[in-house]
Design an enzyme around this catalytic site. Structure first.
Site, PDB file in Angstrom:
ATOM      1  N   HIS A 227     -36.458  17.779 -36.354  1.00  0.00           N
ATOM      2  CA  HIS A 227     -35.394  17.341 -35.044  1.00  0.00           C
ATOM      3  C   HIS A 227     -34.771  18.135 -34.231  1.00  0.00           C
ATOM      4  O   HIS A 227     -34.391  18.519 -33.344  1.00  0.00           O
ATOM      5  CB  HIS A 227     -34.087  16.574 -35.552  1.00  0.00           C
ATOM      6  N   ASP A 228     -34.504  19.955 -34.360  1.00  0.00           N
ATOM      7  CA  ASP A 228     -34.364  20.471 -33.749  1.00  0.00           C
ATOM      8  C   ASP A 228     -35.761  21.600 -33.440  1.00  0.00           C
ATOM      9  O   ASP A 228     -34.828  22.998 -33.334  1.00  0.00           O
ATOM     10  CB  ASP A 228     -32.839  21.492 -34.349  1.00  0.00           C
ATOM     11  N   LYS A 231     -35.122  24.493 -31.023  1.00  0.00           N
ATOM     12  CA  LYS A 231     -34.062  25.552 -30.296  1.00  0.00           C
ATOM     13  C   LYS A 231     -34.855  27.107 -30.276  1.00  0.00           C
ATOM     14  O   LYS A 231     -34.264  27.947 -29.866  1.00  0.00           O
ATOM     15  CB  LYS A 231     -33.377  25.588 -31.850  1.00  0.00           C
ATOM     16  N   HIS A 256     -33.200  21.194 -25.784  1.00  0.00           N
ATOM     17  CA  HIS A 256     -34.381  21.544 -26.855  1.00  0.00           C
ATOM     18  C   HIS A 256     -34.899  20.577 -27.569  1.00  0.00           C
ATOM     19  O   HIS A 256     -35.739  20.502 -27.453  1.00  0.00           O
ATOM     20  CB  HIS A 256     -33.499  22.444 -28.397  1.00  0.00           C
ATOM     21  N   HIS A 282     -32.967  11.970 -31.152  1.00  0.00           N
ATOM     22  CA  HIS A 282     -31.679  12.304 -32.156  1.00  0.00           C
ATOM     23  C   HIS A 282     -30.347  13.071 -31.728  1.00  0.00           C
ATOM     24  O   HIS A 282     -29.222  12.991 -31.972  1.00  0.00           O
ATOM     25  CB  HIS A 282     -31.892  13.640 -33.219  1.00  0.00           C
ATOM     26  N   HIS A 283     -30.094  13.246 -30.662  1.00  0.00           N
ATOM     27  CA  HIS A 283     -29.063  13.683 -29.603  1.00  0.00           C
ATOM     28  C   HIS A 283     -29.093  12.435 -28.741  1.00  0.00           C
ATOM     29  O   HIS A 283     -28.207  12.175 -27.941  1.00  0.00           O
ATOM     30  CB  HIS A 283     -29.384  14.748 -28.125  1.00  0.00           C
ATOM     31  N   ASP A 311     -28.198  14.440 -39.254  1.00  0.00           N
ATOM     32  CA  ASP A 311     -27.690  15.555 -38.476  1.00  0.00           C
ATOM     33  C   ASP A 311     -25.999  15.602 -37.804  1.00  0.00           C
ATOM     34  O   ASP A 311     -25.901  17.014 -38.829  1.00  0.00           O
ATOM     35  CB  ASP A 311     -28.564  15.539 -37.570  1.00  0.00           C
TER      36      ASP A 311
END
Length: 371
Positions: A227-228, A231, A256, A282-283, A311
């Site tokens: 998910h990240d 980054k 990101h 996811h954000h 998360d």
């Protein structure tokens, strides 16, 4: 003797019976001095040696058997893979040599009865493929095809044991790569590998409770560690800033999700395709105030909605460079406030209803500093 001509329908047993009848006819003709018995014997003898079954064809006897024998005679007995002919009750009528060698004691395809309708294959004359693993751990794929001319089913078997092992190895490599890439993303922001483990496990629990099947839940579990991953493209001074980001810095940080999506979007592998969705969404927030696309409600893929809950719960409950871990009560209060705003309300209800399972994962994969 079995007839091979297309005008004949004799089986080996039929031929043997005719030979016996010939002998009987000749003996009776000699004893009774009967020309009729002698003619019957000669006619039967002619049908055996000339392979001409004109009496049967004249009377229309056993036409079905003739068709079946002709069909069976054309089958590849020395085909390297097993070939069967089975009846609608799954009983085996014919085996080629590999089938006899591999399955000497198999008299029926009884493992098929619970999985497919054999009569349906016959009626629709369609091809169906089915896998079965035998007691010796060998896995075969059988291709079944109805043959209306003889009202039977052909079954061609292929040993796919090694292919399955090779495919499993490829999938395991993909899993390792996905997990490693997810861990890289977390390491850049000085978070532990246990974060991605916990998010993965939380995500699977919520997916199953939401009603996704086991395969989809497992896919999300494999994809959520990514998910990240975006980054990796964020500068350290922003990513690891020990304090609140400025507006400009936060704009950079938000990229990101798009960076991660762009890294993964072109893959045709199911795990990476799912990971692209998770990285991108996811954000996003239920009320449409999230980023990067401001998707709203069910416009957000269920994978994104689930990962968001998993998360945020784990991030708030963990120490980060910019904050200390929140106590559970404070997290619970936030989740209640954000139900229907940030988060899918159904998922928040499922989170609280199944928190005991979630808490087991939290305690099992605690960061070392917390133990």
């Amino acid at each position: 003797m079995t007839c091979a001509s297309s005008d004949c329908n004799m089986t080996k047993t039929d031929s043997n019976i005719r030979v016996v009848l010939i002998i009987i006819s000749f003996v009776m003709a000699y004893i009774m001095q009967s020309w009729m018995m002698l003619m019957m014997g000669l006619m039967t003898l002619y049908t055996v040696f000339a392979n001409k079954c004109f009496i049967y064809r004249l009377l229309g006897i056993n036409e079905g058997l003739r068709e079946e024998n002709n069909f069976l005679s054309s089958l590849p007995e020395n085909n390297p893979e097993p070939v069967f002919v089975i009846d609608e009750d799954a009983s085996i009528l014919f085996k080629n040599i590999p089938a006899i060698n591999l399955f000497p004691n198999t008299m029926t395809f009884d493992f098929l009865s619970d999985k497919i309708e054999l009569q349906e294959i016959l009626n629709e004359n369609k091809l169906i493929k089915i896998k079965h693993t035998f007691e010796n751990k060998e896995t075969y794929q059988f291709s079944l095809k109805g043959v209306k001319d003889i009202n039977k089913i052909m079954a061609y078997g292929t040993n796919i044991t090694e292919s399955i092992k090779a495919n499993e190895e490829i999938i395991n490599i993909q899993k390792d790569v996905v997990y490693a890439m997810g861990a890289i993303g977390e390491t850049r922001s000085k978070e532990t590998g246990n974060h991605v483990k916990r998010v993965a496990e939380y995500s699977k629990i919520l997916a199953l409770k939401y009603g996704l099947d086991e395969a989809q839940a497992d896919l999300l579990k494999l994809a959520s560690p990514m998910h990240d991953i975006g980054k990796v493209g964020i500068k350290d001074e922003i990513l690891n800033k020990p304090g609140k980001l400025t507006d400009k810095e936060f704009i950079v940080m938000k990229t990101h999700s798009t960076l991660g999506y762009n890294m993964l979007k072109n893959s045709d592998k199911p795990i990476l395709k799912a990971a692209a969705i998770v990285a991108h969404q996811h954000h996003e927030k239920w009320d449409g105030s999230g980023y990067p696309k401001k998707l709203k409600g069910e416009e957000i893929h269920i994978f994104g909605r689930i990962t968001a809950v998993a998360d945020v719960f784990d991030a708030l409950g963990s120490d980060r460079v910019y904050k200390e871990a929140w106590p559970l009560e404070k997290i619970f209060n936030l989740f209640k406030e954000e139900r229907g705003k940030h988060f899918d309300p159904q998922l928040i209800d499922l989170f609280f209803d199944n928190f005991e399972e979630i808490d087991e994962i939290r305690l099992k994969y605690q960061d070392k500093s917390k133990k």
